[in-house]
Design an enzyme around this catalytic site. Structure first.
Site, PDB file in Angstrom:
ATOM      1  N   SER A   1      79.333   0.969  25.404  1.00 47.76           N
ATOM      2  CA  SER A   1      79.839   1.139  23.837  1.00 47.76           C
ATOM      3  C   SER A   1      81.356   1.035  23.489  1.00 47.76           C
ATOM      4  CB  SER A   1      79.238   2.483  23.404  1.00 47.76           C
ATOM      5  OG  SER A   1      79.798   3.575  24.099  1.00 47.76           O
ATOM      6  N   CYS A   2      82.161   1.271  24.732  1.00 45.14           N
ATOM      7  CA  CYS A   2      83.722   1.010  24.692  1.00 45.14           C
ATOM      8  C   CYS A   2      83.674  -0.422  24.350  1.00 45.14           C
ATOM      9  CB  CYS A   2      84.198   1.609  25.665  1.00 45.14           C
ATOM     10  SG  CYS A   2      83.988   3.115  26.306  1.00 45.14           S
ATOM     11  N   LEU A   3      85.169  -0.551  23.836  1.00 41.37           N
ATOM     12  CA  LEU A   3      85.486  -1.784  23.449  1.00 41.37           C
ATOM     13  C   LEU A   3      86.680  -2.446  24.439  1.00 41.37           C
ATOM     14  CD1 LEU A   3      84.632  -4.075  21.392  1.00 41.37           C
ATOM     15  CD2 LEU A   3      86.491  -3.285  20.059  1.00 41.37           C
TER      16      LEU A   3
ATOM     17  N   GLU B   1      79.570   5.935  29.157  1.00 43.91           N
ATOM     18  CA  GLU B   1      80.493   5.921  28.090  1.00 43.91           C
ATOM     19  C   GLU B   1      79.948   6.255  26.722  1.00 43.91           C
ATOM     20  OE1 GLU B   1      82.002   1.647  27.655  1.00 43.91           O
ATOM     21  OE2 GLU B   1      83.027   1.756  29.571  1.00 43.91           O
TER      22      GLU B   1
ATOM     23  N   GLY C   1      81.437  -2.817  22.940  1.00 41.75           N
ATOM     24  CA  GLY C   1      80.750  -2.154  21.542  1.00 41.75           C
ATOM     25  C   GLY C   1      79.213  -2.492  21.785  1.00 41.75           C
TER      26      GLY C   1
END
Lengths: 162, 212
Positions: free
Chosen positions: A33-35, B157, A97
């Site tokens: 989900s991190c960018l 995450e 993302g």
């Protein structure tokens, strides 16, 4: 912030971290989900990556500027400026993302990260040359500062080059 | 009125309290798992730690290879995740043992194999959550389990995002499995949401004598 030594090197950018470097360094990250926000200066072949976890710091001061999309973009520009890179000559590439699993709340963090990056980059007039964002799969990315290419590996798919 | 402490704080005694609660929950999960697989499976709480964000992945030493994960999310507002984590050979072996039909799909996962893994996560997660609910005297409701075949870091995450809204330090607990003398490469990661951490802390703290 991670600084490479100058020789060809592969630097892992972990959650909430940022890194700057110059050709031939490569920056890598594993993104759910991190960018992954990648900024590149074609003329000097300098660039930077942030592995942002959350969209916004909501204006609060933070010890970890790479943790939030809004502070990360500003911080990367500031760090590159220390090397004489003007922010109006930067280009951006984005990856990550994803929504890895459905959560109980209405907030889908991956989407929020993407949305925030698009608005911050637009506000700072940094063009986005390519992006591979959203979906439901994780990505392993490698940002080549020599070429500005962003290599994206998704499990079970062929390697993409942005 | 005494204020316990703010959301996102990580005093050392808080981690000790979590360890005490989770050790009991782990015992109940051991019993449930042994019944489910028809053999004695021991779960041992390996660690409960408050870890700075930038050290989480190295601390947990997550494989860079593709992992098989069964994720249960606890309903908001308490929140949190229980993640059953295998490497692929171990997930295959478990699924094969459970379905006992010799069915095996090369490459992907058959529906039966997926069901076996999901049910394992469900049984384990519910045993864990039920024990914890009783101890903190508050109902915790897990989601249906979700199977993810991906890099473990990617799942982590998203699972940690809620905690990270309040702090740069996250609480993680990790449980390992053994079968007889053999260490199985299965793990349970429990990532309690910020409000659940508050509740866990307060529930045991009131049961303990106040320090003079």
């Amino acid at each position: 912030m991670v600084f490479p030594t100058g020789s060809e090197e592969l630097i892992n950018v972990g959650m909430g971290q940022t890194a700057v470097g110059q050709s031939p360094t490569k920056l890598t990250a594993v993104l759910g989900s991190c960018l992954g926000i990648c900024l590149w200066h074609p003329r000097s072949k300098r660039g930077a990556m942030a592995h942002a976890v959350l969209p916004s710091s909501n204006g609060k001061p933070t010890q970890l500027p790479g943790k939030f999309v809004d502070t990360a973009i500003r911080y990367l520009c500031d760090q590159l400026a220390l090397f004489g890179v003007p922010s109006d000559e930067l280009v951006a590439k984005l990856a990550g993302g994803a929504c890895m699993f459905v959560t109980s709340g209405p907030l889908q963090i991956g989407d929020c990260n993407i949305e925030k990056a698009l608005s911050c980059l637009q506000e700072m007039r940094i063009p986005i040359l390519a992006q591979d964002v959203g979906g439901t799969k994780g990505r392993r990315v490698t940002f080549e500062l020599a070429t500005g290419r962003l290599l994206v590996q998704v499990v079970g798919e062929t390697l993409k080059t942005l | 009125m005494e204020t316990a402490f703010s959301v996102g704080s990580h005093r050392p005694d808080r981690v000790a309290i979590f360890r005490q609660l989770l050790t009991s929950a782990t015992r109940e999960a051991s019993v449930a798992m042994s019944r489910w697989v028809g053999d004695v499976i021991d779960l041992t709480l390996e660690e409960v730690r408050a870890v700075p964000l930038e050290e989480v992945c190295t601390t947990l030493d997550l494989s860079e290879k593709v992992s098989i994960l069964v994720v249960l999310t606890l309903r908001a507002p308490l929140g949190g995740q229980i993640i059953l984590h295998f490497d692929e050979p171990n997930a295959r072996a478990l699924a094969k043992a459970l379905i006992a039909t010799g069915e095996h799909s090369s490459g992907g996962w058959s529906e039966l194999e997926q069901s076996a893994l999901l049910e394992t996560g469900n049984i384990l997660g519910c045993a864990y959550v039920n024990a914890l609910s009783r101890m903190i005297d508050h109902e915790l409701i897990p989601s249906a389990p979700v199977l993810v075949c991906d890099f473990a870091e990617c799942v982590l995450e998203q699972a940690l995002a809620e905690q990270l809204q309040y702090s740069d330090v996250v609480v993680v607990s990790r449980t390992r499995f053994t079968q007889g003398e053999r260490n199985l490469n299965w793990w349970v990661l429990f990532l309690p949401g910020s409000q659940l951490q508050e509740l866990m802390d307060q529930s045991l703290r009131v049961a303990l004598p106040r320090p003079r």
